[in-house]
Structure formats: C-alpha cells, structure tokens
Scaffold this motif. Sequence first.
Motif, PDB file in Angstrom:
ATOM      1  N   ALA A 102       0.830  -1.209   0.000  1.00 26.29           N
ATOM      2  CA  ALA A 102       0.000   0.000   0.000  1.00 26.29           C
ATOM      3  C   ALA A 102       0.861   1.254   0.000  1.00 26.29           C
ATOM      4  O   ALA A 102       0.522   2.259  -0.617  1.00 26.29           O
ATOM      5  CB  ALA A 102      -0.921  -0.018   1.215  1.00 26.29           C
ATOM      6  N   ASP A 103       1.999   1.172   0.703  1.00 20.51           N
ATOM      7  CA  ASP A 103       2.761   2.395   0.910  1.00 20.51           C
ATOM      8  C   ASP A 103       4.201   2.055   1.296  1.00 20.51           C
ATOM      9  O   ASP A 103       4.443   1.000   1.887  1.00 20.51           O
ATOM     10  CB  ASP A 103       2.081   3.172   2.061  1.00 20.51           C
ATOM     11  CG  ASP A 103       2.665   4.559   2.212  1.00 20.51           C
ATOM     12  OD1 ASP A 103       3.110   5.110   1.202  1.00 20.51           O
ATOM     13  OD2 ASP A 103       2.692   5.058   3.359  1.00 20.51           O
ATOM     14  N   ARG A 109       7.821   3.824   3.199  1.00 28.23           N
ATOM     15  CA  ARG A 109       8.391   4.966   3.937  1.00 28.23           C
ATOM     16  C   ARG A 109       9.865   5.054   3.581  1.00 28.23           C
ATOM     17  O   ARG A 109      10.542   4.016   3.453  1.00 28.23           O
ATOM     18  CB  ARG A 109       8.218   4.752   5.450  1.00 28.23           C
ATOM     19  CG  ARG A 109       6.760   4.695   5.891  1.00 28.23           C
ATOM     20  CD  ARG A 109       6.611   4.478   7.386  1.00 28.23           C
ATOM     21  NE  ARG A 109       6.982   3.139   7.808  1.00 28.23           N
ATOM     22  CZ  ARG A 109       6.232   2.048   7.612  1.00 28.23           C
ATOM     23  NH1 ARG A 109       5.082   2.142   6.980  1.00 28.23           N
ATOM     24  NH2 ARG A 109       6.637   0.871   8.056  1.00 28.23           N
ATOM     25  N   THR A 111       3.904  -0.539   4.208  1.00 34.80           N
ATOM     26  CA  THR A 111       2.619  -0.964   4.758  1.00 34.80           C
ATOM     27  C   THR A 111       1.907  -1.791   3.694  1.00 34.80           C
ATOM     28  O   THR A 111       1.861  -1.397   2.528  1.00 34.80           O
ATOM     29  CB  THR A 111       1.741   0.253   5.129  1.00 34.80           C
ATOM     30  OG1 THR A 111       2.505   1.109   5.987  1.00 34.80           O
ATOM     31  CG2 THR A 111       0.468  -0.185   5.846  1.00 34.80           C
ATOM     32  N   ARG A 135       2.547  -3.472   8.978  1.00 33.27           N
ATOM     33  CA  ARG A 135       3.651  -2.524   8.777  1.00 33.27           C
ATOM     34  C   ARG A 135       4.949  -3.302   8.912  1.00 33.27           C
ATOM     35  O   ARG A 135       5.131  -4.069   9.856  1.00 33.27           O
ATOM     36  CB  ARG A 135       3.602  -1.417   9.837  1.00 33.27           C
ATOM     37  CG  ARG A 135       2.514  -0.373   9.556  1.00 33.27           C
ATOM     38  CD  ARG A 135       2.325   0.518  10.763  1.00 33.27           C
ATOM     39  NE  ARG A 135       3.498   1.343  11.041  1.00 33.27           N
ATOM     40  CZ  ARG A 135       3.691   2.566  10.541  1.00 33.27           C
ATOM     41  NH1 ARG A 135       2.790   3.098   9.743  1.00 33.27           N
ATOM     42  NH2 ARG A 135       4.780   3.262  10.844  1.00 33.27           N
ATOM     43  N   PRO A 149       4.893   1.367  -5.985  1.00 34.18           N
ATOM     44  CA  PRO A 149       5.586   2.473  -5.305  1.00 34.18           C
ATOM     45  C   PRO A 149       7.105   2.285  -5.310  1.00 34.18           C
ATOM     46  O   PRO A 149       7.856   3.258  -5.354  1.00 34.18           O
ATOM     47  CB  PRO A 149       5.034   2.405  -3.872  1.00 34.18           C
ATOM     48  CG  PRO A 149       3.721   1.720  -3.984  1.00 34.18           C
ATOM     49  CD  PRO A 149       3.850   0.775  -5.133  1.00 34.18           C
TER      50      PRO A 149
END
Length: 364
Positions: A128-129, A131, A141, A147, A162
């Motif tokens: 999803a994401d 960092r 995530t 996470r 991503p």
Amino acid sequence: MTETTETDVVILGAGISGSLLALLLGRQGLRVTVVEPKPAVGTKGADFVKPRGLRILAEHGLLDGLGALRRATIEFHHDGVPLLSYDFAEHTGLGYYCVVPYAELVGAVLGACAELSTVDVRFDTTLADVRTEGPVVTGATLSDGTRLTARAFVDSSGSRTPLRELIEPSRRAIGYDHGLWMATVPGTRVRNGLYFSSDRWLAYFYSVTAELTRVFVGLPVELEEPVFLRRSPDLAAKLATFVPDEDALAGLDVAEFERAPVSAFTSAPYHRGNAVLLGGSTFGCHPMTGQGMSYTMEDATVLASVLTEARDARELDGLLERRYEPRRLVHERLVEYGDGLARTYHDRDAYLRAHDAVLHGGDV
Ligand SMILES: Cc1cc2nc3c(=O)[nH]c(=O)nc-3n(C[C@H](O)[C@H](O)[C@H](O)COP(=O)(O)OP(=O)(O)OC[C@H]3O[C@@H](n4cnc5c(N)ncnc54)[C@H](O)[C@@H]3O)c2cc1C
C-alpha cells in the motif's frame, strides 16, 4: 497503534524470480515477506526452461520431482519446409531442455518456501505504501494493514509499484508488428515444432504435459481481430498452408485461444539505495528466445548472494552496483537476440543469420 514487524527482505511478486529469491534467502536464514496480489500463481505460457535455468533448479534441489518433460530438439520450418533442427545435445553441455507449465514450476519453488519458517508468502495482498529516508526505504505498509521494516525491498512484480516509482528506471520499449495467441489442447507430441511463414505467421506446437499440447499462433497485428474475433479467415485452413502436420491442426478451435503479451524492453538502473528491481521488472525479451525465466533465475541467485553478504546499506549499494547492475549487459544481449529473431522469422535466410546456437540454448 499498528504493530511493526521486522523482517530482512520484502519481495513484491510471487512469480518465478520473486519466489526463487525468497527461497534462496530463506535457506540462508534471512526473514522474507513475499507480497502477491493474486490469489494463486497464474498461467503464462512460459513453459521452457533451458540449460541455464535447469542448472540452477538442479543446484537447489528443485528439478527432481518437478514432472518436467525432457526434450532434446526443436524443429524449425519455413513455408512448410524444414529450416533448422536445433539439437541441445550438439550445442549445450547439458544436452536437453525441459517443458514445465509456469504454475507448476513456481508452485514447486513456493512449496520449498513453505518448508521454511523464515519465508512468509502472502497472497491476495499488495504493497500500500513505502516509507523512505533519503535513498533508503525504511518501511512498508501492506494492504492487510501490516507494517514492515526491512533491510531491502525487491520489486519482481513486473508492474508499476511504489518501489518502481522510487527507482524511476528509464525504459526502452520495443514493439512488434505481430500478435501472439495461445491455447492448450488435448494430445501429445514427441517433437517440438515451430513453423514460420513468409507472410509473418508462425505456429508453435509442443507437449506441455503427458496429455496436453500448447499451441502458440503468431500473426500480423492487423489480422488478430478478423482471425480470432470474427473467425474469418479460418484459422486451421490458414495454418495448413505452412504447417504440414494434419494431426496438429485437427480440432483446433479459435475460441480456445487467448492473447499472450508480446513485447520487449530494457531498463536502467536496477536499484536505488536498498530498493531493487528483479526479473520482469528489469527486462523483457521476445518469447521466441524461451530464455526469460532462465536468465531471471540466474539474476535471483546473484541478488540472493548480494543480499546475504551485505552487512549494511552502504555495502549493499556497493555490491549491487558491482555485481548486480552488470546483469543488464547480459539482458540487453538477450533482448537484442530476441528482437533479431522476431524481426526475421518470415525470411528464411535472415532468420538463419539471426539464429545463434549459444544464445538459443544458453549453456554459457
Ligand atoms: C507468452 C510468453 C511466453 C514465454 N515463454 C517463456 C518460456 O518458455 N521460457 C522462459 O524462460 N521465459 C518465457 N517467457 C518469459 C517469462 O514469462 C518471464 O521471463 C518470467 O515470467 C519473469 O518472471 P518474474 O517472476 O520476474 O515475473 P512474472 O512471472 O511476471 O511474475 C510477477 C508476479 O508479480 C505479481 N504482481 C503483479 N503486480 C504486482 C504488484 N503490484 N505487487 C506485487 N506483485 C505483483 C504477479 O501477479 C506475478 O505473480 C515468456 C513470456 C511470455 C509473455
């Protein structure tokens, strides 16, 4: 607050490259999380494993028990006349190649992963994401809310993610003027036959299991719609003009065919910081080479050794630069080779000039 799980490597995609990398890392004791959006391994028509890939499968104990069909030759024809008989015994040290459906091959690798407590393969899940801190990915995530932190993040998904956006590779895409369609029909064939025509058609017949034969049909893009959607002209009648094998054509049904992607590309770079691309995220070669998976398995072994050896982010970056990025040269040569085959198959003499015994069998 959501709990964060610490792992060593996150891998996007449970295809052949991602699953093999996970296995190799897991066997070295690294903790790996594999993220796969599909509910199961798909079918692709990637069935040929050539000597380079077979050596890797054998080395890691994955070949025995795979149920692969062992073959020694590929017979090429042009306008119904024999063109070339490629004999793996003549051109390669191993002397054979294998045909095994993609889902079975990947299933075998994932089966071996399942025996390791350090490898966590999550189907129906996406990234999803991510960092980041500067060029370093610090965490991710997943769509299930997990996470993760990890030392490295590998994208072997072959799609826009991503991670790929962070690396921002430049891509040189190669398009083709022919389309490829695939069907699986009952029956077996002892020999693998590849048929070309001077009006840019091709047909490929080979047993994929003891009971089933895979059929690929290639044709000019402008004929894809009339032949496969409007069914005019008749597919079997057209194939009969350059495939001198009535048994192979009997019972072929246009409705059974599905479109297979045919394209090629090269890209650069393959990593940025601790984010790394692998397999179909780094290059694509024309399927006529039958080598994409074998090269990709080699890449996974190189990447596994780098990820295992690197003790910190700086060392990882250096090892990737020195040992992994140079794989691009090997890929570019294969992509160029496939391009040569794909652009000449309609022309008997040009195809023979483009055909390279070493690149085709790929023993070295
Ligand atoms: C028609 C055709 C025939 C071919 N025949 C052969 C052959 O006979 N022999 C050969 O060696 N090579 C062949 N190839 C090439 C071969 O398919 C590729 O080299 C190989 O599949 C690359 O493996 P991969 O694991 O990197 O990618 P893939 O096999 O594409 O696997 C990628 C995985 O990532 C998953 N994924 C997609 N999006 C995401 C996302 N956002 N996040 C996480 N995961 C994601 C996918 O669901 C998939 O499971 C063929 C290719 C084509 C198109």
